[in-house]
Design an enzyme around this catalytic site. Sequence first.
Site, PDB file in Angstrom:
ATOM      1  N   HIS A  44      31.186 -23.530  21.430  1.00 44.12           N
ATOM      2  CA  HIS A  44      30.691 -22.535  20.471  1.00 44.12           C
ATOM      3  C   HIS A  44      30.376 -23.209  19.138  1.00 44.12           C
ATOM      4  O   HIS A  44      31.057 -24.144  18.738  1.00 44.12           O
ATOM      5  CB  HIS A  44      31.739 -21.449  20.222  1.00 44.12           C
ATOM      6  N   GLU A  62      38.345 -19.415  19.029  1.00 45.53           N
ATOM      7  CA  GLU A  62      39.110 -18.615  19.979  1.00 45.53           C
ATOM      8  C   GLU A  62      40.418 -19.309  20.306  1.00 45.53           C
ATOM      9  O   GLU A  62      40.597 -20.491  19.989  1.00 45.53           O
ATOM     10  CB  GLU A  62      38.303 -18.377  21.266  1.00 45.53           C
ATOM     11  N   HIS A 119      35.070 -26.719  26.227  1.00 48.91           N
ATOM     12  CA  HIS A 119      36.202 -26.051  26.865  1.00 48.91           C
ATOM     13  C   HIS A 119      35.791 -25.276  28.104  1.00 48.91           C
ATOM     14  O   HIS A 119      34.638 -24.869  28.230  1.00 48.91           O
ATOM     15  CB  HIS A 119      36.914 -25.112  25.892  1.00 48.91           C
ATOM     16  N   ARG A 139      26.200 -23.280  26.981  1.00 50.82           N
ATOM     17  CA  ARG A 139      26.705 -23.760  28.274  1.00 50.82           C
ATOM     18  C   ARG A 139      26.268 -25.214  28.452  1.00 50.82           C
ATOM     19  O   ARG A 139      25.078 -25.514  28.442  1.00 50.82           O
ATOM     20  CB  ARG A 139      26.145 -22.868  29.392  1.00 50.82           C
TER      21      ARG A 139
END
Length: 259
Positions: A44, A62, A119, A139
């Site tokens: 991200h 996150e 991740h 992605r």
Amino acid sequence: MYKGKKLSSLWENHRELFGNIQGDRFPLLVKIIDAKDDLSIQVHPDDAYAKKNENGSLGKTECWYILDCNENADLIIGHNAKDKEELQQMIHNREWNRLIRKVPIKKGDFFQIEPGTVHAITAGTLILETQQNSDVTYRLYDYDRLSNGVPRELHIEKSIDVIKAPFKEKNLERKITKEKNFTKEELVTCEFYFVDKIDVDGTNTFENLAPFLIMSVLEGEGSINHTPVKKGDHFILPDGFGDYTLEGKLSVICSGVSR
Ligand code: ZN
């Protein structure tokens, strides 16, 4: 009084329930992710990159609390390239096994995933995720899988843009308060949220200064201020709820933002 109303409508029309904090959307998402397959490997952007390149969107920080996993399970967090140049080479040469960094996990582990961190969640892992409310995901690799006969779109150039190299592991120090009737673990406090885990066996009253608190009952049953709660319940304490009393045998994750 607000029965049947959606969180989004309360956020729009009753901001006082959330301490009148600013923002065009509710700031957090809390999700339970039950990965049946290996999820795609992603990264991200941070707020600054997303704002510039994704129409003013937010970036995403996150964190993951491991609710359950297989024996000898691991997750993908970070990469092994020594700098941006090597990262680029390894990606273009598709050296995924060399590039990807795996971390062994067990139930109860906790990880903060900063923007720019490669991740992925692996098959058989059950996590509770607290994150900034953003859907900007790049992605990097999807194990060459096909969905309806075609590979899913990858975002290689943007991934290379945002991945931090070399990867630096962040050691989170849990602040643990242990008393006769409870244990409180402060898992993380960052710019965007805080996450605590509380285990109660008996009764205890906890201080609460947050503008709102999202609670997820992981295990057990009992009550909060005499309202019964049990494993699988998720609820929000609105602003003004103040200190709360947990009673029973309960494990709870609390996610919130600072005022
Ligand atoms: Zn993610």
